[in-house]
Design an enzyme around this catalytic site. Structure first.
Site, PDB file in Angstrom:
ATOM      1  CG  HIS A   1      -2.227   0.890   1.005  1.00 23.13           C
ATOM      2  ND1 HIS A   1      -2.913   0.609   0.663  1.00 23.13           N
ATOM      3  CD2 HIS A   1      -2.366   2.247   1.850  1.00 23.13           C
ATOM      4  CE1 HIS A   1      -3.965   1.531   0.380  1.00 23.13           C
ATOM      5  NE2 HIS A   1      -3.466   2.429   1.208  1.00 23.13           N
TER       6      HIS A   1
ATOM      7  CG  ASP B   1      -2.718   6.264   0.398  1.00 29.55           C
ATOM      8  OD1 ASP B   1      -3.609   6.255  -0.230  1.00 29.55           O
ATOM      9  OD2 ASP B   1      -2.588   5.467   1.782  1.00 29.55           O
TER      10      ASP B   1
ATOM     11  CD  GLU C   1      -7.048   3.034   1.579  1.00 28.76           C
ATOM     12  OE1 GLU C   1      -6.993   3.693   0.930  1.00 28.76           O
ATOM     13  OE2 GLU C   1      -6.669   2.571   2.761  1.00 28.76           O
TER      14      GLU C   1
ATOM     15  CG  HIS D   1     -10.763   5.055   3.693  1.00 32.77           C
ATOM     16  ND1 HIS D   1     -10.762   6.327   4.245  1.00 32.77           N
ATOM     17  CD2 HIS D   1      -9.452   4.513   3.623  1.00 32.77           C
ATOM     18  CE1 HIS D   1      -9.491   6.620   4.660  1.00 32.77           C
ATOM     19  NE2 HIS D   1      -8.881   5.732   4.512  1.00 32.77           N
TER      20      HIS D   1
ATOM     21  CG  HIS E   1      -9.415   0.998   5.660  1.00 33.22           C
ATOM     22  ND1 HIS E   1      -9.219   2.328   6.400  1.00 33.22           N
ATOM     23  CD2 HIS E   1      -7.991   0.778   4.696  1.00 33.22           C
ATOM     24  CE1 HIS E   1      -8.661   2.491   6.425  1.00 33.22           C
ATOM     25  NE2 HIS E   1      -7.580   2.033   5.325  1.00 33.22           N
TER      26      HIS E   1
ATOM     27  CG  HIS F   1      -3.324   0.026   4.420  1.00 29.06           C
ATOM     28  ND1 HIS F   1      -4.304  -0.624   3.367  1.00 29.06           N
ATOM     29  CD2 HIS F   1      -3.497   0.765   4.880  1.00 29.06           C
ATOM     30  CE1 HIS F   1      -5.019  -0.144   3.724  1.00 29.06           C
ATOM     31  NE2 HIS F   1      -4.861   1.389   3.877  1.00 29.06           N
TER      32      HIS F   1
ATOM     33  CG  ASP G   1      -1.217   3.701   5.361  1.00 29.06           C
ATOM     34  OD1 ASP G   1      -1.090   3.832   4.387  1.00 29.06           O
ATOM     35  OD2 ASP G   1      -1.454   3.483   5.876  1.00 29.06           O
TER      36      ASP G   1
HETATM   37 ZN   LIG Z   1      -5.941   3.164   4.260  1.00 29.78          ZN
END
Ligand SMILES: [Zn+2]
Length: 424
Positions: free
Chosen positions: A47, A49, A154, A181, A222, A243, A355
């Site tokens: 993961h 972002d 996600e 999420h 999540h 993650h 992450d």
């Molecule tokens: Zn996340």
């Protein structure tokens, strides 16, 4: 390319993959051996972002600069140079869609923008990056000394309740989907929101089955614990947490409880450990919560002051945080989670899901992806074998991914599927 000088240069570039400085308290011999294991291994990170700043801030992966405001050296965790130092071969770019889109609309459009941004990075930097959609692609990228750009959605609401859209996302190269999420939506309950669906709704279960049929991994980061268990009841393919860390080490709703870890071992899946210190460590988590409650009025004031200048707000917020330090657990805490998962459910379920660029800070000792070899060093120092280390770094994920492809392929043959495979 027969010129020996050029060959030497190539060799030098390869060696520099892990040119980090050794931690001060490290044993130099263990450090050197860790670097050599790290360099040989295929490393997959679940993961990252970075696609959001690519779209929102015109972030430049080559220079680590934010384009729109012409600012240099922003403290992002990801860039091309750091990819090299990290040793990562497979990086999942997160196609992250905010839960706010449940009210505003535009979830699918947002996903489309981020997917395009990910492709364009691979197109812009063809010598360093390549788009990947299979386990075989990742192994090929390792041989080519390139980084795979893989994509995971996600926020399951990005499909806007449409299995047609789910299949289109698969065709665009999406290889996992995090079912929620932080907010509960029409067919799945989130970890810290209302349980409206008693876990997964009937449609949610259908989504999981369709993902299995396509060969898209189901991601339980999540989601609520009930959803984790529902997914494990329904899924015929290995699942992942892209993650998430171990709840027994830090009792946080984003982490995975022991009974689920044990079920994932039976399912053949992988839990990819999140590096965020507030998920890793109880004391960091507590102090960060206290700090954000304490500073909330000041942050709100800054938000008003910098209403039209998001970059200015980020800077001011960062300064405020720096003036109010908290205890931040160090990178060794990541390996505490690895130890625990190994003890409870076996080494085969453990993976890494950093992450990067989705969290406000990393463990002490880590500035960005370039410091990933520290995890290998700490595992080696604690007596992990090279085989175990390679499993955690990437082989466990590759096994689960290949198995999910196989489950999908088998179904095609058995006639349950109606879609033609698009990538082989
Ligand atoms: Zn996340």
């Amino acid at each position: 390319m027969k010129n020996p000088i050029i060959l030497l240069l190539i060799a030098a570039t390869t060696v520099s993959i892990t040119a980090q400085t050794m931690p001060r308290d490290a044993d130099p011999r263990v450090w050197q051996r860790a670097l050599s294991i790290h360099r040989r291994a295929i490393i997959v990170d679940g993961h990252n972002d970075i696609p959001s700043p690519l779209v929102d801030d015109d972030f430049d992966l080559a220079t680590n600069n934010v384009g729109k405001n012409h600012r240099d050296g922003d403290p992002f965790h990801t860039d091309l140079n750091r990819f090299k130092q990290s040793g990562i071969t497979g990086e999942f770019f997160s196609i992250y869609v905010s839960g706010a889109t449940l009210k505003t609309g535009g979830a699918m459009r947002r996903a489309m923008d981020l997917i395009d941004a990910s492709y364009r990075e691979a197109e812009r930097h063809p010598r360093q990056l390549m788009m990947c959609t299979t386990a075989t692609d990742i192994r090929r990228a390792k041989r080519l000394n390139k980084v795979c750009v893989l994509m995971g959605i996600e926020g399951g609401y990005a499909i806007e309740n449409s299995l047609y859209a789910l299949r289109d996302f698969y065709r665009l190269g999406i290889r996992y989907m995090t079912l929620t999420h932080n907010v509960t939506h029409d067919w799945a309950d989130a970890h810290r929101d209302e349980a409206k669906n008693n876990g997964l709704s009937d449609f949610g279960k259908e989504v999981v089955r369709e993902m299995n049929r396509l060969g898209m991994l189901v991601d339980i980061s999540h989601v609520s614990v009930k959803v984790m268990n529902d997914v494990l009841d329904v899924s015929s393919a290995p699942i992942i947490a892209s993650h998430s860390s171990a709840r027994a080490i830090n009792d946080h709703t984003r982490n995975v409880p022991d009974d689920v870890l044990k079920r994932v071992a039976k399912n053949g899946g992988v839990i990819m450990i999140n590096f965020y210190p507030s998920f890793l460590d109880e004391r960091t988590s507590k102090e960060e919560n206290e700090r954000s409650t304490r500073l909330r009025p000041q942050i709100e004031a800054l938000r008003k002051q910098f209403e039209k200048d998001p970059q200015g707000f980020n800077d001011a917020e960062r300064k405020l945080m720096a003036a109010n330090p908290i205890y931040v657990a160090d990178y060794k805490r990541i390996v505490d989670h690895i130890d625990h998962m190994k003890k409870v459910a076996g080494i085969d379920i453990v993976g890494l899901g950093s992450d990067y660029d989705g969290v406000p800070f990393l463990p002490a000792g880590m500035n960005g992806m370039e410091d990933l070899p520290l995890v290998t060093y700490e595992m080696l120092r604690r007596g992990y074998t090279e085989q175990e280390i390679r499993k955690v770094l990437g082989e466990n994920f590759l096994r689960a991914f290949a198995k999910a492809e196989q489950v999908a392929g088998n179904r095609q043959v058995s006639g349950q599927g109606s879609l033609k495979r698009i990538d082989r």
